[in-house]
Design an enzyme around this catalytic site. Sequence first.
Site: not given
Ligand code: NAX
Length: 340
Positions: A161, A189
């Site tokens: 952000d 956020h």
């Molecule tokens: P993806 O769905 O591509 O990847 C997430 C991965 O996490 C998957 O491979 C899944 O198998 C794995 N996972 C789920 N539960 C797990 C656990 N208990 N232990 C280990 N791995 C686990 O999502 P992606 O685009 O990589 O985004 C990841 C996260 O970042 C999401 O929650 C998204 O909302 C968040 N974001 C946060 C941002 C921020 O500024 N704070 C910005 C970008 C993003 O939106």
Amino acid sequence: MASEPTTVTITGAGGQIGYALLFRIAAGDMLGPDRPVRLRLLEIPQGMRAAEGAALELQDGAFPLLRDVDVTDDPLTAFDGTSIALLVGARPRGPGMERADLLAANAGIFGPQGAAIGAVAADDVRAVVVGNPANTNALIAAASADPSLPADRFSALTRLDHNRAVGQLAAALEVSPGDIADVIIWGNHSATQFPDVAHGILADGRSLLEALAERLGGSEAASAWLDDAFIPRVAKRGAEIIEVRGSSSVASAANAAIDHVRDEQLGTRRGWTSAAVVSRGEYGVPEGLVCSFPVISRGDGEGYRIVEGLDLDDRARRLLDASVAELAAERDAVRALGVL
Ligand code: NAX
């Protein structure tokens, strides 16, 4: 070159942001060109193959700083001896999922991960939560760790952000992002976040408010631009990226996570940055909430410190209070689930 590698754990390493993070960390973008790293990739069983594939590609990168890569679905193995944890994997909101369901599903991830970090990580561990809802997930992880691990070892990412705000200002003023200092993201956020430019300065010494007024034809026009264009655009930038790109922010999110850890470990450079850290009551934010503040780091191992003593006018106070109320409501919803 330091000979002992730093252990870095990435959760959700088989996902999109994980894939964008791993190669930059291995290349030295996060900890600098003289610190070798050992990577631990944590996934759930469904994500293991993707993480294993990324590990094969890391080997094919032949990175001189990369000592070894382990892929596991066991948090105790993933966090064993780790100094830096990037908690990216989270449960996304599914169709028809209420906020309480989302918070409960993520409490089931970040509670056990916080406990595992408290139990087996290195004494100097610092963890940043990227997975949403990031602030409250960090609160849950910190509360679930052994009390001997200070809660301030956990933070949440609002650097994306912050960087988005700087990018918008640089475009509006036709200056380099590197010329802009002391912008702040306050609060959660989420869409309630408050991007604040009132303390911002340019490299030529002008305040951001002064430069915007010059550029946009007066201070009223600058205020209108800030309220009607800048704040909503920064707060809703994630949705804009999805609409234009057809997929969520990935490379910019990974870049921000690297900026967050690099500045925390090596020190902030000019002025301050923004990070969601545990409140001790600063700026009237209730103690214990993980809230975004202006922060600096001296790179001395003490992590981020909140910049105190800034004046907030009535508008800023109102906008910060609204975002803090949302954070308090998330905390209360998690408490109602019996998690905290
Ligand atoms: P993806 O769905 O591509 O990847 C997430 C991965 O996490 C998957 O491979 C899944 O198998 C794995 N996972 C789920 N539960 C797990 C656990 N208990 N232990 C280990 N791995 C686990 O999502 P992606 O685009 O990589 O985004 C990841 C996260 O970042 C999401 O929650 C998204 O909302 C968040 N974001 C946060 C941002 C921020 O500024 N704070 C910005 C970008 C993003 O939106």
